[in-house]
Design an enzyme around this catalytic site. Structure first.
Site, PDB file in Angstrom:
ATOM      1  N   CYS A   1      -2.520  34.537 -15.007  1.00 55.73           N
ATOM      2  CA  CYS A   1      -1.382  34.486 -13.954  1.00 55.73           C
ATOM      3  C   CYS A   1      -1.733  34.049 -12.557  1.00 55.73           C
ATOM      4  O   CYS A   1      -0.928  34.153 -11.665  1.00 55.73           O
ATOM      5  CB  CYS A   1      -0.614  35.808 -14.274  1.00 55.73           C
ATOM      6  SG  CYS A   1      -1.424  37.077 -13.463  1.00 55.73           S
TER       7      CYS A   1
ATOM      8  N   HIS B   1       0.658  -1.090  -0.072  1.00 57.96           N
ATOM      9  CA  HIS B   1      -0.051   0.168   0.082  1.00 57.96           C
ATOM     10  C   HIS B   1       0.725   1.226   0.093  1.00 57.96           C
ATOM     11  O   HIS B   1       0.584   2.257  -0.659  1.00 57.96           O
ATOM     12  CB  HIS B   1      -0.914  -0.006   1.318  1.00 57.96           C
ATOM     13  CG  HIS B   1      -1.817   1.220   1.427  1.00 57.96           C
ATOM     14  ND1 HIS B   1      -1.255   2.369   2.090  1.00 57.96           N
ATOM     15  CD2 HIS B   1      -2.772   1.573   0.781  1.00 57.96           C
ATOM     16  CE1 HIS B   1      -2.106   3.350   2.002  1.00 57.96           C
ATOM     17  NE2 HIS B   1      -3.132   2.973   1.105  1.00 57.96           N
TER      18      HIS B   1
END
Ligand code: ADP
Ligand code: MG
Ligand code: MG
Length: 878
Positions: free
Chosen positions: A834, A457
């Site tokens: 931006c 895992h």
């Protein structure tokens, strides 16, 4: 009537939306003749229906499930709940996008006391009895845990007690009688926890299990995973019901997990793990340490040979690296799952290049294969080579997820989160991880586990997150309870410093500093392909020459946002800046600004130099001024002395800057309206820097872009622009040069988007400041959203943080509107983004669709944006 249930023989790989990835691939494997136990898939639409019906499976769906069961019984010649020839099944989740370990699976369903007794009576082999009880106790445990949510730990405790009582170390050493006792104890524990008997009716078991899988779509860890991986809640999961094949039948049986290529490096060689006499999760759970796949050849030569053929077939079929789960029952191979394997970023690049070279993929297809978010890991730091060379590892595990990490040791997921919140870098050290640890794994720089292989895992999840992981270091003597471990004679406690290398698996005591990575080799090759196909330009948000240089190395084609205020915080500059803020008259302010001008100018010169003639967009002063004033007494005194004022006078000025809602206060172009001299100074700095660098580098075309922030009304833009232009033109005339420049604006106030046709008459460009635009469109601030977003996720009002993933519906509509209003008025208008979103792949795709000219993002996200932009262009053209 809707069709809710499909036999594996009725589906194929293209039906993943309906059947989920697992179901579609089981169907596809069936179609191409691979040995798949034949069952059926309940569709993702049934999951949606389950939630619509108030978390219930309606009669129509259940009726179709029972038809599916009848057909499955017929195909397999066994009967569900039968005493002669019982059919046992697995009930498995499977969403459209793979979410490993996030949802639930139940094995060996259909067992009860009578079926168990009948099975044993029908097979005198003593190992068979052991197998039946092994399956039974596994089933009770999984059913209780997954379906009834009785914690695994109660059952694990009973197993541990049994092992201790019998003086054995592993499950495999427990006898049939032991397992029988365990099964009895498990049932008693079930009744003890829930107050009712363990359900014996297989049909009831089945219905409850299907409901549990549907329910697991909404469990907390699945919700976190979806948010991190951009998977919509609305998709739902499918459920696969299929006959069990038994890797735990005897020593001629086993179970395994394998990849056709190395998921860590991409090397074209089979990689995997196998356990004899084991079932399902045993390999990934790290209960026993599995053997490498190659060893399977010695143990099960025929099954191995067939498996090798299957691998080849699947790769040639899917043209991609496959991740497969399989079981051998009495020497015979069964395929239980295949999918395009998850892989580290270096492996993704290696495999993409190899698949192109091998003729499996075109360059476009190869570009589409790589998850841009995954590249993040390559742009993460690696150990400083010199320090690394001098360091001696104190231990070694498996290099399960590459990258380098150093930090303080923590022992629990909660501690990892708590320490990280305090700003500490931590390495999470655990015996093994489980899905509950996911938030802690995310908070950590790296993960170190004592148990578990490459497919444990911890390894799988860490690779998915791009977090460095070393797994299976068995030399660690772990004492989780007392938050302590020993390795190579050294004792580590919470807060001890450690460094781990997820590529080599090496573990070091202390901190080894890390350095930045760069783009070369496969990475460079793939980026080259991406650049060929993309339409969007990619710029960077950079405030310092160092950032700008880094961004250029990573492929930035300009600066989309330079936040000038970040240049003011250095010791000498902040003093002058504070004098400017605390000035009483324009003259005083100009005197202070004159001190700042040379600093700004030289910073801008360095930016132009770093960008080598590529566009540089400089935003004028934006934040509220109170952010810059001193808070310490000594600093206030210093400022008072410098200004020839009293401390009280300075305090009065500072107090006067207080605002009730600074984010919506005296900031952005409002500063330029009230103090034009600030914008004039910044204009001079921009133009003088451009002139100087142009002179030094006549080969570059330098065309400064001046960006006025926070405009909401064309008249305020015009007002500011007038004196910016006047100042700039005067500078250019005085220097006697030719210099073109642009003045544009950010679109970050909804009113600017709504009146973009007016604003475009005065602006040479628009740049969407989607941080503020999101803030103002939603009416909540980025800094405070954390307080309530959790509740919004729980209530399914929002699925994502709109500051991380662009809200295409609302904020996106404002952007679309601004472009559609602006461009007809000013055909030369260029448009970019931006905000933080400029580096988020799904937002980049959206910007492509809106027809933006460029996205601008932080330097380390530039390659991600380049790839995402290419994918958007390629997908659109298909
Ligand atoms: P996950 O999506 O978490 O991997 P799966 O549904 O793939 O969960 O199940 C986990 C494991 O259980 C599989 O890898 C396989 O080993 C085992 N398993 C599932 N179904 C069967 C089956 N019908 N017969 C034998 N083993 C099974
Ligand atoms: Mg699993
Ligand atoms: Mg699986």
């Amino acid at each position: 009537m809707a069709k809710w249930v499909y036999l594996f023989s009725e589906g194929n790989a293209s039906m993943r939306e309906l059947l989920g990835g697992k179901g579609a691939n089981l169907a596809e494997m069936t179609k191409i003749g691979l040995p798949v136990p034949q069952g059926f898939t309940i569709t993702t639409e049934a999951c949606t229906q389950y939630y619509e019906d108030g978390r219930k499976i309606n009669d129509e769906i259940m009726a179709q499930v029972m038809e599916g069961v009848a057909k499955m019984e017929e195909i397999n010649g066994k009967k569900f709940g039968d005493h002669k020839n019982p059919l046992l099944v697995s009930v498995r989740s499977g969403a459209r996008a793979s979410m490993p370990g996030m949802m639930d699976t139940i094995l060996n369903l259909g067992l009860n006391d009578d079926v168990v007794a009948a099975m044993i009576a029908g097979n005198p082999d003593p190992t068979f009895e052991r197998f039946v009880y092994d399956s039974y106790r596994r089933f009770i445990q999984m059913f209780s845990d997954v379906v009834m949510e009785v914690g695994k730990k109660y059952f694990e405790k009973l197993i541990d007690e049994m092992k201790e009582a019998k003086g054995v170390k592993t499950d495999i050493e427990l006898t049939a009688a032991d397992l029988k006792t365990l099964a009895e104890q498990f049932k008693a524990e079930y009744k003890n926890q829930l107050g009712s008997d363990f359900p014996a009716d297989p049909v009831e078991q089945l219905k409850l299990a299907i409901e549990a899988v549907f329910r697991s779509w909404d469990n907390p860890r699945a919700n976190v995973y979806r948010r991190d991986n951009d998977i919509p809640y609305s998709w739902g999961t499918a459920v696969n019901v299929m006959p069990m094949v038994f890797g735990n039948l005897n020593d001629q049986s086993g179970t395994g997990v394998a990849f056709t290529r190395d998921p860590a490096t991409g090397e074209n060689k089979l990689m995997g793990e196998f356990l004899i006499n084991a079932q399902g999760e045993d390999v990934v759970a790290g209960v026993r340490t599995p053997m490498p796949i190659a060893q399977m050849e010695e143990e099960f030569p025929e099954a191995y040979a067939e498996f090798i053929k299957v691998c080849e077939l699947l790769e040639n079929h899917y043209h991609d690296m496959q991740d497969m789960e399989f079981t051998v029952e009495n020497k015979k191979l069964y395929m239980l799952q295949c999918r395009n394997g998850k892989r580290t970023a270096p492996a993704a690049l290696q495999i993409a290049c190899d698949l192109v070279d091998e003729g499996h993929k075109t360059e476009e297809e190869a570009v589409l294969m790589i998850d841009p978010r995954n590249l993040d890991t390559l742009l993460h730091p690696q150990f400083d080579a010199k320090t690394l060379k001098a360091a001696t590892p104190i231990g070694k595990g498996l290099g399960a997820s590459p990258g380098a990490a150093c930090g303080k040791v923590v022992f629990t997921a909660d501690d990892a989160v708590a320490w990280a919140e305090k700003g500490e870098k931590v390495v999470l050290v655990r015996l093994e991880t489980s899905p509950e640890d996911i938030t802690g794994m995310k908070a950590a720089q790296g993960i170190l586990t004592v148990r578990g292989g490459m497919t444990s895992h911890a390894a799988v999840v860490a690779r998915g997150m791009g977090t460095c992981c070393v797994s299976g270091c068995g030399d660690i003597l772990m004492d989780e309870e007392n938050k302590k471990f020993t390795l190579a004679g050294q004792v580590f406690t919470e807060g001890s410093e450690i460094s781990i290398d997820g590529t080599t698996g090496n573990i070091y005591a202390g901190i080894i500093p890390t350095v930045d990575a760069s783009i070369d080799g496969n990475f460079g090759r793939v980026m080259g392909w991406a650049d060929k196909f993309r339409k969007l330009k990619v710029r960077t948000n950079a405030d310092t020459p160092a950032d700008a240089k880094k961004a250029r190395e990573l492929g930035a084609e300009g600066i989309g946002l330079c936040r000038t205020e970040h240049m003011f915080f250095e010791e000498e500059r902040i003093a002058a800046f504070r004098e400017m803020i605390c000035a009483d008259t324009v003259e005083e302010r100009e005197t202070a600004l004159d001190k700042i001008l040379p600093y700004q100018q030289s910073d801008f010169e360095k930016l132009y130099e770093a960008l080598e003639g590529n566009p540089v967009c400089i935003r004028f002063l934006d934040p509220p001024l109170h952010e810059f004033v001193p808070t310490e007494d000594a600093d206030i005194q210093k400022l008072a002395d410098a200004q020839g004022k009293t401390v009280e006078q300075i305090r009065a000025i500072i107090d006067s800057l207080h605002e009730f809602n600074p984010m919506m206060g005296h900031r952005g172009c409002r500063l330029a309206v009230t103090y034009p001299e600030i914008a004039k100074m910044q204009t001079k700095a921009v133009i003088r820097a451009a002139i100087n660098v142009s002179k030094a580098h006549p080969e570059w075309t330098i065309k400064p872009e001046i960006m006025i922030p926070l405009v909401g009304e064309v008249k305020e833009l015009k007002y500011v622009k007038n004196f910016v232009v006047e100042t700039a033109d005067a500078e250019i005339a005085a220097a006697g040069v030719n210099l073109e420049y642009e003045v544009g604006t950010m679109i970050e106030i909804p009113r600017a988007a709504l009146t973009a046709d007016e604003i475009a008459t005065e602006a040479d460009f628009f740049c969407f400041g989607t941080n503020d635009l999101t803030q103002m469109a939603f009416g909540f601030s980025r800094d405070d959203a954390g307080k309530f977003l959790g509740a919004y996720y729980d209530a399914k009002i929002y699925e994502n943080d709109p500051f991380a993933k662009l809200d295409q519906t609302g904020v996106g509509k404002l952007m679309d509107m601004a472009i559609k209003l602006g461009r007809p008025v000013n055909p030369a208008l260029h448009v970019g983004i931006c905000g933080e979103h400029g580096g988020d792949p799904s937002s980049v795709e959206f910007c492509h669709k809106l027809g933006l000219d460029y996205v601008s993002c932080s330097p380390y996200r530039v390659p991600i944006a380049r790839l995402a932009a290419a994918q958007a262009a390629i997908s659109e053209a298909r």
